[in-house]
Design an enzyme around this catalytic site. Structure first.
Site, PDB file in Angstrom:
ATOM      1  N   LYS A 131      25.836  48.722 -16.212  1.00 26.28           N
ATOM      2  CA  LYS A 131      25.870  49.821 -16.936  1.00 26.28           C
ATOM      3  C   LYS A 131      25.023  49.686 -18.171  1.00 26.28           C
ATOM      4  O   LYS A 131      25.011  48.512 -18.529  1.00 26.28           O
ATOM      5  CB  LYS A 131      27.562  50.326 -17.070  1.00 26.28           C
ATOM      6  CG  LYS A 131      28.352  50.935 -16.013  1.00 26.28           C
ATOM      7  CD  LYS A 131      29.626  51.111 -16.058  1.00 26.28           C
ATOM      8  CE  LYS A 131      30.250  51.497 -14.982  1.00 26.28           C
ATOM      9  NZ  LYS A 131      31.689  51.802 -15.205  1.00 26.28           N
TER      10      LYS A 131
ATOM     11  N   TYR B  16      29.769  60.128  -9.263  1.00 21.26           N
ATOM     12  CA  TYR B  16      31.223  60.329  -9.021  1.00 21.26           C
ATOM     13  C   TYR B  16      31.820  61.351  -8.163  1.00 21.26           C
ATOM     14  O   TYR B  16      33.172  61.114  -7.946  1.00 21.26           O
ATOM     15  CB  TYR B  16      31.799  60.157 -10.527  1.00 21.26           C
ATOM     16  CG  TYR B  16      31.647  58.883 -11.042  1.00 21.26           C
ATOM     17  CD1 TYR B  16      32.353  57.685 -10.749  1.00 21.26           C
ATOM     18  CD2 TYR B  16      30.731  58.392 -11.953  1.00 21.26           C
ATOM     19  CE1 TYR B  16      32.122  56.318 -11.195  1.00 21.26           C
ATOM     20  CE2 TYR B  16      30.563  57.234 -12.576  1.00 21.26           C
ATOM     21  CZ  TYR B  16      31.135  56.196 -12.105  1.00 21.26           C
ATOM     22  OH  TYR B  16      31.103  54.953 -12.661  1.00 21.26           O
TER      23      TYR B  16
ATOM     24  N   ASN C   9      33.171  48.826 -18.843  1.00 23.77           N
ATOM     25  CA  ASN C   9      33.588  47.610 -18.253  1.00 23.77           C
ATOM     26  C   ASN C   9      32.086  47.110 -17.525  1.00 23.77           C
ATOM     27  O   ASN C   9      32.293  46.484 -16.311  1.00 23.77           O
ATOM     28  CB  ASN C   9      34.358  47.883 -17.064  1.00 23.77           C
ATOM     29  CG  ASN C   9      34.241  49.300 -16.309  1.00 23.77           C
ATOM     30  OD1 ASN C   9      33.113  49.486 -16.399  1.00 23.77           O
ATOM     31  ND2 ASN C   9      35.191  49.831 -15.629  1.00 23.77           N
TER      32      ASN C   9
ATOM     33  N   HIS D 143      29.331  49.129 -12.587  1.00 27.13           N
ATOM     34  CA  HIS D 143      29.973  49.827 -11.155  1.00 27.13           C
ATOM     35  C   HIS D 143      29.688  49.150 -10.031  1.00 27.13           C
ATOM     36  O   HIS D 143      28.503  48.556  -9.694  1.00 27.13           O
ATOM     37  CB  HIS D 143      29.257  51.154 -11.153  1.00 27.13           C
ATOM     38  CG  HIS D 143      29.500  51.899  -9.720  1.00 27.13           C
ATOM     39  ND1 HIS D 143      30.723  52.533  -9.551  1.00 27.13           N
ATOM     40  CD2 HIS D 143      28.784  51.894  -8.606  1.00 27.13           C
ATOM     41  CE1 HIS D 143      30.832  52.934  -8.392  1.00 27.13           C
ATOM     42  NE2 HIS D 143      29.722  52.498  -7.807  1.00 27.13           N
TER      43      HIS D 143
ATOM     44  N   GLU E  50      26.704  56.105  -1.706  1.00 24.62           N
ATOM     45  CA  GLU E  50      26.018  55.944  -3.130  1.00 24.62           C
ATOM     46  C   GLU E  50      24.701  55.271  -3.203  1.00 24.62           C
ATOM     47  O   GLU E  50      23.850  55.609  -3.654  1.00 24.62           O
ATOM     48  CB  GLU E  50      27.084  54.869  -3.829  1.00 24.62           C
ATOM     49  CG  GLU E  50      28.319  55.441  -4.363  1.00 24.62           C
ATOM     50  CD  GLU E  50      29.260  54.561  -5.000  1.00 24.62           C
ATOM     51  OE1 GLU E  50      30.320  55.176  -5.405  1.00 24.62           O
ATOM     52  OE2 GLU E  50      28.984  53.496  -5.313  1.00 24.62           O
TER      53      GLU E  50
HETATM   54  P1  GDP Z   1      35.865  51.352 -10.768  1.00 23.03           P
HETATM   55  O1  GDP Z   1      35.675  51.564  -9.375  1.00 23.03           O
HETATM   56  O2  GDP Z   1      36.565  50.148 -10.930  1.00 23.03           O
HETATM   57  O3  GDP Z   1      34.581  51.341 -11.761  1.00 23.03           O
HETATM   58  O4  GDP Z   1      36.794  52.470 -11.218  1.00 23.03           O
HETATM   59  P2  GDP Z   1      37.052  54.150 -11.139  1.00 23.03           P
HETATM   60  O5  GDP Z   1      36.062  54.286  -9.837  1.00 23.03           O
HETATM   61  O6  GDP Z   1      38.340  54.463 -10.857  1.00 23.03           O
HETATM   62  O7  GDP Z   1      36.470  54.514 -12.369  1.00 23.03           O
HETATM   63  C1  GDP Z   1      34.889  54.762 -12.639  1.00 23.03           C
HETATM   64  C2  GDP Z   1      34.812  54.313 -14.190  1.00 23.03           C
HETATM   65  O8  GDP Z   1      35.598  55.335 -14.898  1.00 23.03           O
HETATM   66  C3  GDP Z   1      35.567  53.018 -14.433  1.00 23.03           C
HETATM   67  O9  GDP Z   1      34.625  51.993 -14.103  1.00 23.03           O
HETATM   68  C4  GDP Z   1      35.564  53.353 -16.145  1.00 23.03           C
HETATM   69  O10 GDP Z   1      34.232  53.104 -16.720  1.00 23.03           O
HETATM   70  C5  GDP Z   1      35.935  54.800 -16.090  1.00 23.03           C
HETATM   71  N1  GDP Z   1      37.229  54.946 -16.100  1.00 23.03           N
HETATM   72  C6  GDP Z   1      38.125  54.759 -15.115  1.00 23.03           C
HETATM   73  N2  GDP Z   1      39.381  55.235 -15.420  1.00 23.03           N
HETATM   74  C7  GDP Z   1      39.353  55.380 -16.712  1.00 23.03           C
HETATM   75  C8  GDP Z   1      40.507  55.996 -17.504  1.00 23.03           C
HETATM   76  O11 GDP Z   1      41.739  56.033 -17.251  1.00 23.03           O
HETATM   77  N3  GDP Z   1      40.137  56.112 -19.027  1.00 23.03           N
HETATM   78  C9  GDP Z   1      38.958  56.218 -19.328  1.00 23.03           C
HETATM   79  N4  GDP Z   1      38.824  56.525 -20.777  1.00 23.03           N
HETATM   80  N5  GDP Z   1      37.844  55.441 -18.545  1.00 23.03           N
HETATM   81  C10 GDP Z   1      38.212  55.252 -17.310  1.00 23.03           C
HETATM   82 MG    MG Z   2      34.900  53.302  -8.462  1.00 24.72          MG
END
Ligand code: GDP
Ligand code: MG
Length: 201
Positions: free
Chosen positions: A14, A54, A156, A159, A170
């Protein structure tokens, strides 16, 4: 049926990973685990492209919203948004800004169980609780609490696809088939050859 070693995953560094000059460090983590890079490019994604990414999985909003709410409850805190879809919409808006803010590195990695192992190398979504030794645990500080309060996505660094099916969808979104290369690595032999009969002279 495909062999295990043909499994592929999408990993995206990212904008914060690029800005933190961690490209090499991040690539090294997947490479040294034994995975083969089969595609790579730098681009600045548009907000629409990120929204599509997403929402490729129709369940993503529900599961992501639920995951976030559960994480607040686990810490004994009140979730700021109680409806999972509303929570996920808030996250998607933040992600659109975050991921279109600068160049990203998109990569396809291949190898046995690459989806699951790449997730382990990457670490849990929230850097506050990501394991030490994972990329997110080692190189970044952020939390749901802080990012939600500031109205932005959790930063973080990476992805990584969540399941083999998510990965294939994806990969199609980010890469043309002609941008991916099929080739043999010398180390494939020691990882996957059944008889190991090609080593001794
Ligand atoms: P990943 O697969 O571990 O990247 O997580 P997810 O697919 O659940 O979420 C996608 C991205 O959204 C994450 O990598 C974070 O950058 C962001 N994100 C996820 N959950 C949250 C949240 O609760 N709050 C905020 N502010 N950002 C989030
Ligand atoms: Mg994810």
């Amino acid at each position: 049926m495909k062999h295990f070693k043909e499994e592929r995953t999408l990993v995206v560094i990212k904008p914060d990973g690029v800005q933190r000059t961690l490209i090499g460090e991040i690539i090294k983590r997947y490479e040294r685990a034994g995975f083969k890079m089969v595609g790579i490019k730098m681009l600045v994604p548009t907000e629409d492209f990120i929204e599509q990414h997403y929402t490729l999985d129709p369940n993503w909003k529900k599961t992501t919203g639920e995951k976030t709410i559960a994480s607040y409850i686990k810490k004994g805190m009140e979730p700021p948004i109680k409806d999972p879809i509303e929570q996920a919409n808030f996250i998607v808006n933040g992600l659109k800004k975050y991921l279109s803010s600068g160049p990203v590195i998109a990569m396809v990695w291949q190898g046995s169980h690459v989806v699951q192992i790449a997730r382990k190398i990457t670490g849990g979504t929230e850097p506050l609780t990501s394991d030490v030794g994972s990329i997110r645990g080692d190189f970044v500080v952020d939390s749901y609490q802080m990012s939600d309060k500031d109205g932005r996505a959790v930063r973080n660094l990476i992805h990584a696809s969540g399941s083999p099916e998510e990965a294939e969808n994806e990969i199609k979104h980010w890469f043309k088939e002609s941008e991916l290369t099929k080739y043999r690595l010398v180390q494939d032999e020691i990882l996957y050859d059944v008889n190991l009969d090609g080593i001794l002279e």
